[in-house]
Write a protein that holds these residues in place. Sequence first.
Motif, PDB file in Angstrom:
ATOM      1  N   MET A   1       0.785  -1.227   0.000  1.00 56.01           N
ATOM      2  CA  MET A   1       0.000   0.000   0.000  1.00 56.01           C
ATOM      3  C   MET A   1       0.819   1.280   0.000  1.00 56.01           C
ATOM      4  SD  MET A   1      -3.121  -0.378  -0.461  1.00 56.01           S
ATOM      5  CE  MET A   1      -3.522   1.319  -0.147  1.00 56.01           C
ATOM      6  N   CYS A   2       2.008   1.270   0.586  1.00 54.26           N
ATOM      7  CA  CYS A   2       2.790   2.510   0.652  1.00 54.26           C
ATOM      8  C   CYS A   2       4.273   2.181   0.675  1.00 54.26           C
ATOM      9  CB  CYS A   2       2.416   3.342   1.881  1.00 54.26           C
ATOM     10  SG  CYS A   2       3.015   2.657   3.439  1.00 54.26           S
ATOM     11  N   GLY A   3       5.100   3.202   0.455  1.00 56.01           N
ATOM     12  CA  GLY A   3       6.534   2.988   0.416  1.00 56.01           C
ATOM     13  C   GLY A   3       7.093   2.486   1.722  1.00 56.01           C
ATOM     14  N   SER A   4       6.698   3.110   2.818  1.00 58.12           N
ATOM     15  CA  SER A   4       7.178   2.659   4.116  1.00 58.12           C
ATOM     16  C   SER A   4       6.728   1.223   4.392  1.00 58.12           C
ATOM     17  CB  SER A   4       6.671   3.584   5.231  1.00 58.12           C
ATOM     18  OG  SER A   4       7.294   4.844   5.165  1.00 58.12           O
ATOM     19  N   CYS A   5       5.483   0.898   3.991  1.00 57.10           N
ATOM     20  CA  CYS A   5       5.010  -0.485   4.145  1.00 57.10           C
ATOM     21  C   CYS A   5       5.936  -1.441   3.423  1.00 57.10           C
ATOM     22  CB  CYS A   5       3.612  -0.642   3.551  1.00 57.10           C
ATOM     23  SG  CYS A   5       2.358   0.455   4.196  1.00 57.10           S
ATOM     24  N   SER A   6       6.398  -1.047   2.251  1.00 61.87           N
ATOM     25  CA  SER A   6       7.242  -1.918   1.448  1.00 61.87           C
ATOM     26  C   SER A   6       8.578  -2.177   2.115  1.00 61.87           C
ATOM     27  CB  SER A   6       7.453  -1.279   0.075  1.00 61.87           C
ATOM     28  OG  SER A   6       6.222  -1.050  -0.548  1.00 61.87           O
ATOM     29  N   ASN A   7       9.216  -1.129   2.596  1.00 65.87           N
ATOM     30  CA  ASN A   7      10.496  -1.331   3.276  1.00 65.87           C
ATOM     31  C   ASN A   7      10.316  -2.091   4.583  1.00 65.87           C
ATOM     32  OD1 ASN A   7      12.342  -0.326   1.456  1.00 65.87           O
ATOM     33  ND2 ASN A   7      12.199   1.769   2.198  1.00 65.87           N
ATOM     34  N   GLU A   8       9.233  -1.793   5.304  1.00 61.59           N
ATOM     35  CA  GLU A   8       8.975  -2.534   6.540  1.00 61.59           C
ATOM     36  C   GLU A   8       8.851  -4.031   6.253  1.00 61.59           C
ATOM     37  OE1 GLU A   8       8.353  -1.558   9.895  1.00 61.59           O
ATOM     38  OE2 GLU A   8       9.115   0.434   9.411  1.00 61.59           O
ATOM     39  N   ASN A   9       8.140  -4.372   5.185  1.00 54.53           N
ATOM     40  CA  ASN A   9       7.988  -5.782   4.843  1.00 54.53           C
ATOM     41  C   ASN A   9       9.276  -6.380   4.296  1.00 54.53           C
ATOM     42  OD1 ASN A   9       5.048  -6.990   5.059  1.00 54.53           O
ATOM     43  ND2 ASN A   9       4.840  -4.813   4.611  1.00 54.53           N
ATOM     44  N   ALA A  10      10.099  -5.568   3.666  1.00 49.73           N
ATOM     45  CA  ALA A  10      11.421  -6.045   3.266  1.00 49.73           C
ATOM     46  C   ALA A  10      12.233  -6.423   4.499  1.00 49.73           C
ATOM     47  CB  ALA A  10      12.136  -4.968   2.452  1.00 49.73           C
ATOM     48  N   PHE A  11      12.175  -5.564   5.535  1.00 48.91           N
ATOM     49  CA  PHE A  11      12.885  -5.877   6.783  1.00 48.91           C
ATOM     50  C   PHE A  11      12.347  -7.172   7.393  1.00 48.91           C
ATOM     51  CE2 PHE A  11      13.454  -1.009   7.554  1.00 48.91           C
ATOM     52  CZ  PHE A  11      14.410  -0.970   6.558  1.00 48.91           C
ATOM     53  N   LYS A  12      11.021  -7.308   7.408  1.00 44.78           N
ATOM     54  CA  LYS A  12      10.421  -8.510   7.993  1.00 44.78           C
ATOM     55  C   LYS A  12      10.848  -9.756   7.230  1.00 44.78           C
ATOM     56  CE  LYS A  12       5.982  -8.180   8.842  1.00 44.78           C
ATOM     57  NZ  LYS A  12       4.573  -7.769   8.614  1.00 44.78           N
ATOM     58  N   ALA A  13      10.874  -9.680   5.904  1.00 48.47           N
ATOM     59  CA  ALA A  13      11.297 -10.832   5.110  1.00 48.47           C
ATOM     60  C   ALA A  13      12.755 -11.189   5.416  1.00 48.47           C
ATOM     61  CB  ALA A  13      11.132 -10.531   3.626  1.00 48.47           C
ATOM     62  N   ALA A  14      13.588 -10.156   5.594  1.00 46.07           N
ATOM     63  CA  ALA A  14      14.992 -10.409   5.923  1.00 46.07           C
ATOM     64  C   ALA A  14      15.126 -11.087   7.282  1.00 46.07           C
ATOM     65  CB  ALA A  14      15.768  -9.090   5.907  1.00 46.07           C
ATOM     66  N   PHE A  15      14.340 -10.623   8.249  1.00 42.57           N
ATOM     67  CA  PHE A  15      14.395 -11.228   9.583  1.00 42.57           C
ATOM     68  C   PHE A  15      13.940 -12.683   9.533  1.00 42.57           C
ATOM     69  CE2 PHE A  15      13.473  -6.735  11.339  1.00 42.57           C
ATOM     70  CZ  PHE A  15      14.821  -6.418  11.293  1.00 42.57           C
ATOM     71  N   ILE A  16      12.858 -12.947   8.803  1.00 45.63           N
ATOM     72  CA  ILE A  16      12.343 -14.310   8.708  1.00 45.63           C
ATOM     73  C   ILE A  16      13.367 -15.216   8.026  1.00 45.63           C
ATOM     74  CG2 ILE A  16      10.571 -15.751   7.609  1.00 45.63           C
ATOM     75  CD1 ILE A  16       8.633 -13.372   8.023  1.00 45.63           C
ATOM     76  N   TRP A  17      13.985 -14.711   6.949  1.00 47.32           N
ATOM     77  CA  TRP A  17      15.007 -15.520   6.274  1.00 47.32           C
ATOM     78  C   TRP A  17      16.175 -15.805   7.218  1.00 47.32           C
ATOM     79  CZ3 TRP A  17      20.160 -15.269   5.307  1.00 47.32           C
ATOM     80  CH2 TRP A  17      20.660 -16.267   4.451  1.00 47.32           C
ATOM     81  N   HIS A  18      16.627 -14.780   7.932  1.00 48.36           N
ATOM     82  CA  HIS A  18      17.760 -14.960   8.846  1.00 48.36           C
ATOM     83  C   HIS A  18      17.445 -16.016   9.901  1.00 48.36           C
ATOM     84  CE1 HIS A  18      21.298 -13.675  11.220  1.00 48.36           C
ATOM     85  NE2 HIS A  18      20.532 -13.985  12.256  1.00 48.36           N
ATOM     86  N   GLN A  19      16.293 -15.911  10.518  1.00 43.18           N
ATOM     87  CA  GLN A  19      15.936 -16.866  11.564  1.00 43.18           C
ATOM     88  C   GLN A  19      15.771 -18.280  11.006  1.00 43.18           C
ATOM     89  OE1 GLN A  19      16.959 -15.086  14.161  1.00 43.18           O
ATOM     90  NE2 GLN A  19      15.291 -15.981  15.377  1.00 43.18           N
ATOM     91  N   THR A  20      15.164 -18.377   9.814  1.00 43.84           N
ATOM     92  CA  THR A  20      14.908 -19.690   9.229  1.00 43.84           C
ATOM     93  C   THR A  20      16.181 -20.370   8.758  1.00 43.84           C
ATOM     94  OG1 THR A  20      12.708 -18.990   8.528  1.00 43.84           O
ATOM     95  CG2 THR A  20      13.630 -20.929   7.434  1.00 43.84           C
ATOM     96  N   HIS A  21      17.051 -19.619   8.096  1.00 45.66           N
ATOM     97  CA  HIS A  21      18.199 -20.245   7.435  1.00 45.66           C
ATOM     98  C   HIS A  21      19.516 -20.092   8.193  1.00 45.66           C
ATOM     99  CE1 HIS A  21      16.025 -21.322   3.760  1.00 45.66           C
ATOM    100  NE2 HIS A  21      15.355 -20.202   3.941  1.00 45.66           N
ATOM    101  N   VAL A  22      19.675 -19.047   8.944  1.00 45.20           N
ATOM    102  CA  VAL A  22      20.922 -18.868   9.692  1.00 45.20           C
ATOM    103  C   VAL A  22      20.793 -19.461  11.087  1.00 45.20           C
ATOM    104  CG1 VAL A  22      22.563 -17.184  10.605  1.00 45.20           C
ATOM    105  CG2 VAL A  22      21.520 -16.820   8.349  1.00 45.20           C
ATOM    106  N   ARG A  23      19.706 -19.151  11.781  1.00 46.12           N
ATOM    107  CA  ARG A  23      19.568 -19.625  13.166  1.00 46.12           C
ATOM    108  C   ARG A  23      19.043 -21.060  13.235  1.00 46.12           C
ATOM    109  NH1 ARG A  23      14.982 -19.452  16.569  1.00 46.12           N
ATOM    110  NH2 ARG A  23      15.512 -19.926  18.736  1.00 46.12           N
ATOM    111  N   ARG A  24      17.942 -21.359  12.488  1.00 47.55           N
ATOM    112  CA  ARG A  24      17.312 -22.674  12.625  1.00 47.55           C
ATOM    113  C   ARG A  24      17.711 -23.645  11.525  1.00 47.55           C
ATOM    114  NH1 ARG A  24      12.649 -19.378  13.729  1.00 47.55           N
ATOM    115  NH2 ARG A  24      11.832 -19.876  11.653  1.00 47.55           N
ATOM    116  N   GLN A  25      18.575 -23.194  10.595  1.00 48.96           N
ATOM    117  CA  GLN A  25      19.074 -24.070   9.523  1.00 48.96           C
ATOM    118  C   GLN A  25      17.945 -24.726   8.724  1.00 48.96           C
ATOM    119  OE1 GLN A  25      22.530 -24.325   8.782  1.00 48.96           O
ATOM    120  NE2 GLN A  25      22.439 -22.567  10.168  1.00 48.96           N
ATOM    121  N   GLY A  26      16.929 -23.941   8.416  1.00 49.53           N
ATOM    122  CA  GLY A  26      15.849 -24.411   7.569  1.00 49.53           C
ATOM    123  C   GLY A  26      14.671 -25.013   8.298  1.00 49.53           C
ATOM    124  N   LEU A  27      14.760 -25.158   9.593  1.00 54.10           N
ATOM    125  CA  LEU A  27      13.672 -25.762  10.359  1.00 54.10           C
ATOM    126  C   LEU A  27      12.592 -24.726  10.693  1.00 54.10           C
ATOM    127  CD1 LEU A  27      15.766 -27.966  12.828  1.00 54.10           C
ATOM    128  CD2 LEU A  27      14.572 -28.685  10.729  1.00 54.10           C
TER     129      LEU A  27
END
Length: 435
Positions: free
Chosen positions: A224-250
Amino acid sequence: MTISNRTTKQIITTKTQRHKCREEEGRTGLVYSLYCTLPQTRKLLCKHPAAHLKPQTNKMMKINNMLRTTSALKWIRHGRSSSTSTALRPTSSNTSLFPNEYDSVHMNSKTLPGPQSMALLEELNQHQQSGAVHFFVDYGASRGNYLVDVDGNRYLDVLGQIASLPLGYNHPRMIEKITDPKNLPLLVQRPCLGILPPADWSHRVNSTLMKVAPVGLTHVQTMMCGSCSNENAFKAAFIWHQTHVRRQGLPPTPVDLTSCMSNAAPGSPKLAVLSFDGGFHGRLLGCMSATHSKAIHKVDIPAFDDWPMVSFPQLRYPLEAFAEENAAEERRCLVETEECILHSTTPIAAMIIEPIQSEGGDRHASNEFFVQLRDLAAKHQIVFIVDEVQTGGGSTGQFWAHEKWNLVNPPDIVTFRYVYSALEPMLCNTMIIFT
């Protein structure tokens, strides 16, 4: 495994230009940063000391002062006009790109803003914070590159408001698309596209956004908005980090799911986004913690104080005369960035950077700097976000400014604004793309 090989989806976002929702408290007036389409005049930074609070005389509106006013428009006055307004009358035009476009500016009132704008501003002030308002617009009378205000003054809008109207005012093809009976049901309902998309949604996305998607990015999600887009980019990065770096895909554990509900670790982890001095990425909480362009954007607002900021290169010009000094400056910034990554007390999940800093002062860096920065992010498994809100969509001469970097390993996330959204009405002004 590097970031570019991950199976998680990456994000691309289009972003509308952001309006100021807050006056600079009358301290220094208002400041707008805007892009032109020509690279050599890519940004005009104009400042106007709160002149919208009282009318200005025609004498004050001479061209030499116009270049210093704050506005999404460049005001150009061609002498004193008669009392009879011609602002609403189409005039002949030498261009075939826009039928019935006006052929000149026209000043109808003796003061700017005019008396009708001032009266409307006083009325609006009773119900809304309106410190950023310059004047009120007659959008029905505006046409092509010319904007007409409620007092009949006609302005040459050389910047497309806040770089958000690439096709000008009331373009016939845009009106045709908006009034197309096939589009009306979607415009009336404004559906929840994430859960109840229309039957032709896939076709609309594939025939528009995916035709211009950056190399390596293959999925899109509207926002919906530019800030929404960057906020969701940050969220996607956090989810990827936790999934693949911390939990190794689990998947998340029961402890993760329980602890996050009380904002506690491990479900709510301490993670950071690295950003650069002078950068601007929006006005939501996460975006403001990554923004470092003007104090007025951040003052009085809580921040994620463990999100680090590093230096953006301060190049000297002309470039050919300071090649060695600039190369040394970029090396210094790269060393500082890696040192920050290595010694940060909070794990850095993402870094975000603009190809050209806009709000930060039209600041550039070399292609090689960005190539090395992207390699640095991949080396440390950090999601690399390129914010193309100002530069995406062709404003630098290429559709994506980061294309000039010739990256072997493309960005993980590219945020941008969809400036042609009116030609495809159901495409929101912001998007998210995944691979």
